[in-house]
Design a protein around this motif. Structure first.
Motif: not given
Lengths: 181, 49
Positions: A120-128, B16-25
């Motif tokens: 359901x989300x935009x396919x950007x580098x994070x979601x990929x 777990x590289x996606x972990x680094x995409x999660x950051x504080x506003x």
């Protein structure tokens, strides 16, 4: 006697709630010091004054994730909401926490649900990137390789480690040297 | 005896590289303004003009 009792009745209300900006200042200090438990408490204080404050909600969710409190947990037999429950409790608000939710589901090994959430989300580098990790865990190494290769232009640090793992698991070890070029 | 050491394949490492995409506003604008005295007002005018 009368003025005394008046003063007494005033005391509970005479303490004004702390200013939101003060709370955010302390919240920021805790974030900078990686004191995530304290950060959650401060975010809760903001939310007790402004229950829909987006920054406070985001800070709370991220602090819980950084503190490894993804699932609900117990403190002295009392159930405390983890990141996923907190995200779900704010679902009705127009705040996009889809990526955070998908990540929590991934961490809780609810991989199919995580994929549905990502769709359901935009396919950007994070979601990929998250999708590639989910696919790897689902044993779909070939699909993981495909997504990693799509991501190769995004210059994500250390992505080649996951790509090599996926290639080897997919039985494509011969492609590893080329992938590392 | 003992038997000779043998090399075995190990599971490749996945990060777990996606972990680094999660950051504080960014909450800089929600915080108390630093200073708050006369000088900061001058700065405020400076940035506005």
């Amino acid at each position: 006697m009368a003025p005394k009792s008046k003063e007494k009745s005033k005391t509970p209300t005479s303490q004004p709630p702390p200013a939101i900006e003060d709370l955010f200042t302390s919240l920021n200090n805790h974030i900078q010091g990686s004191e995530f438990e304290e950060a959650v408490k401060l975010a809760d204080k903001v939310l007790s004054i402004v229950p829909t404050d987006e920054d406070a909600i985001r800070c709370k969710v991220v602090a819980l994730i950084k503190d490894d409190k993804i699932d609900d947990y117990l403190i002295k037999d009392v159930k405390i909401n983890g990141a996923l429950s907190v995200i779900n409790s704010f679902q009705k608000l127009p705040i996009d926490l889809g990526f955070h939710k998908a990540y929590c589901l991934y961490r809780l090994n609810k991989l199919d649900e995580a994929l549905v959430c990502l769709k359901g989300l935009e396919r950007d580098s994070e979601t990929l990137l998250l999708e590639s990790q989910i696919l790897y865990r689902l044993g779909k190494a070939d699909a993981c390789v495909d997504v990693c290769q799509k991501l190769s232009k995004s210059e994500i640090e250390s992505l080649e480690i996951n790509l090599v793992a996926a290639l080897i698991t997919a039985g494509k070890a011969s492609q590893v040297p080329k992938a590392l070029e | 005896f003992p038997p000779a050491f043998q090399s075995i394949p190990r599971n490749p490492i996945v990060l777990d590289l996606a972990y680094h995409c999660i950051d504080f506003p960014d909450i800089e604008n929600r915080m108390k303004k630093k200073g708050g005295g006369f000088m900061s007002r001058i700065n405020l005018w400076g940035t506005k003009s």
